[in-house]
Design a protein around this motif. Structure first.
Motif, PDB file in Angstrom:
ATOM      1  N   SER A  32     -19.560 -34.153 -22.764  1.00 16.62           N
ATOM      2  CA  SER A  32     -20.079 -33.124 -21.851  1.00 16.62           C
ATOM      3  C   SER A  32     -21.223 -32.191 -22.688  1.00 16.62           C
ATOM      4  N   GLN A  33     -22.128 -31.880 -21.937  1.00 17.80           N
ATOM      5  CA  GLN A  33     -23.025 -30.834 -22.824  1.00 17.80           C
ATOM      6  C   GLN A  33     -23.575 -30.063 -21.738  1.00 17.80           C
ATOM      7  N   ASP A  34     -24.240 -28.700 -22.110  1.00 19.36           N
ATOM      8  CA  ASP A  34     -25.068 -28.358 -21.316  1.00 19.36           C
ATOM      9  C   ASP A  34     -26.032 -28.864 -20.663  1.00 19.36           C
ATOM     10  N   GLU A  35     -26.571 -28.388 -19.330  1.00 20.97           N
ATOM     11  CA  GLU A  35     -27.624 -28.889 -18.798  1.00 20.97           C
ATOM     12  C   GLU A  35     -28.963 -28.790 -19.365  1.00 20.97           C
ATOM     13  N   GLY A  36     -29.761 -29.861 -19.662  1.00 20.63           N
ATOM     14  CA  GLY A  36     -31.097 -29.501 -20.423  1.00 20.63           C
ATOM     15  C   GLY A  36     -31.007 -29.645 -22.049  1.00 20.63           C
ATOM     16  N   VAL A  37     -29.775 -29.591 -22.481  1.00 23.15           N
ATOM     17  CA  VAL A  37     -29.553 -29.671 -24.148  1.00 23.15           C
ATOM     18  C   VAL A  37     -30.225 -31.020 -24.684  1.00 23.15           C
ATOM     19  N   GLU A  38     -29.955 -32.123 -23.797  1.00 24.10           N
ATOM     20  CA  GLU A  38     -30.310 -33.245 -24.568  1.00 24.10           C
ATOM     21  C   GLU A  38     -31.705 -33.426 -24.308  1.00 24.10           C
ATOM     22  N   GLN A  39     -32.646 -33.091 -23.260  1.00 18.77           N
ATOM     23  CA  GLN A  39     -33.845 -32.758 -23.222  1.00 18.77           C
ATOM     24  C   GLN A  39     -34.578 -32.109 -24.251  1.00 18.77           C
TER      25      GLN A  39
END
Length: 71
Positions: A32-39
């Motif tokens: 799980s990760q915050d929305e937009g972190v990967e991008q």
């Protein structure tokens, strides 16, 4: 493609490309990760790679970084 082929192919990449691959692999383990972190990470990695490839930025060796930190 098996793991040995992947590793052999990865060894042919330059250090910055291997770092990006390592980051992507480690990131893929996170559930799980915050929305937009990967991008954001992808965009930052691509920006840094382009800066290095264009000569706008220079790489620093790990040994030089350790020397600077120890001061």
């Amino acid at each position: 493609m098996n793991i040995n082929q992947v590793l052999e192919n990865a060894k042919r990449l330059n250090v910055n490309e291997r770092a990006l691959v390592a980051h992507c692999l480690i990131s893929s383990l996170e559930t799980s990760q915050d929305e937009g972190v990967e991008q954001a990470w992808v965009e930052l990695a691509e920006k840094r790679y382009q800066e290095l490839a264009s000569g706008k930025a220079e790489s620093v060796s790990w040994d030089d970084i350790k020397k600077e930190v120890k001061g």
